[in-house]
Design a protein around this motif. Structure first.
Motif, PDB file in Angstrom:
ATOM      1  N   ARG A  63      14.680   2.969 -51.359  1.00 10.90           N
ATOM      2  CA  ARG A  63      14.599   1.550 -50.983  1.00 10.90           C
ATOM      3  C   ARG A  63      13.391   0.886 -51.628  1.00 10.90           C
ATOM      4  N   ARG A  81      20.636   5.159 -53.337  1.00 14.56           N
ATOM      5  CA  ARG A  81      20.930   4.929 -51.919  1.00 14.56           C
ATOM      6  C   ARG A  81      22.346   5.384 -51.580  1.00 14.56           C
ATOM      7  N   PRO A 104      15.283   8.619 -48.856  1.00 11.22           N
ATOM      8  CA  PRO A 104      15.911   7.302 -48.629  1.00 11.22           C
ATOM      9  C   PRO A 104      14.903   6.149 -48.622  1.00 11.22           C
TER      10      PRO A 104
END
Length: 152
Positions: free
Chosen positions: A122, A32, A118
């Motif tokens: 997560r 991240r 992204p």
């Protein structure tokens, strides 16, 4: 012979499963940060490599575990069967979800554009947490061995 098999099984679990579990749990944080431009891609690439290499080496754990179970005569015990099922689930999660998702993030950091990276990073937090939880349950089953006459 049983003591040797059990020793190799436990050592393999510590030396191989431990690092892959730590690497998969650390990967999302660094991914991240790197995807947001706040960190380097180098740790992400390293953690992915550790995950891949130790995943292969960790195959020794169930192999020596089965050998130990045969030597101990507990192959049909419920605690062992549950442990085998959870081990298979952890291996499937690692091989089918975690490693491909890590590879996707590494590719995105390497310049191959992927707008899903992204989101993938997560999701890896939860997936790697489930992976670690599966191994924790297996460890407890190996120690407690519910229903076993040799259990605690």
């Amino acid at each position: 012979m049983t003591a040797v098999l059990l020793s190799v099984h436990v050592l393999a679990a510590i030396v191989f499963v431990g690092p892959v579990t730590v690497a998969t749990s650390m990967f999302p944080r660094y991914a991240r940060a790197a995807l947001a431009g706040e960190g380097s891609a180098a740790p992400v690439t390293l953690l992915h490599r550790i995950s891949r290499v130790y995943a292969v080496l960790a195959i020794a754990v169930p192999v020596f575990g089965l050998g130990t179970a045969v030597a101990m005569g507990v192959l049909g015990d419920a605690w062992l069967i549950a442990s085998l099922v959870l081990t298979a689930a952890a291996a499937a999660l690692l091989g089918l979800r975690i490693l491909p998702a890590q590879a996707e993030v590494v590719a995105a950091l390497g310049g191959e554009s992927d707008s899903r990276a992204p989101v993938t990073a997560r999701r890896l937090s939860m997936t790697s947490g489930v992976f670690a939880l599966l191994w924790a349950v297996v460890v407890v089953l190996m120690i407690v061995r519910p229903g076993s006459t040799t259990g605690v």
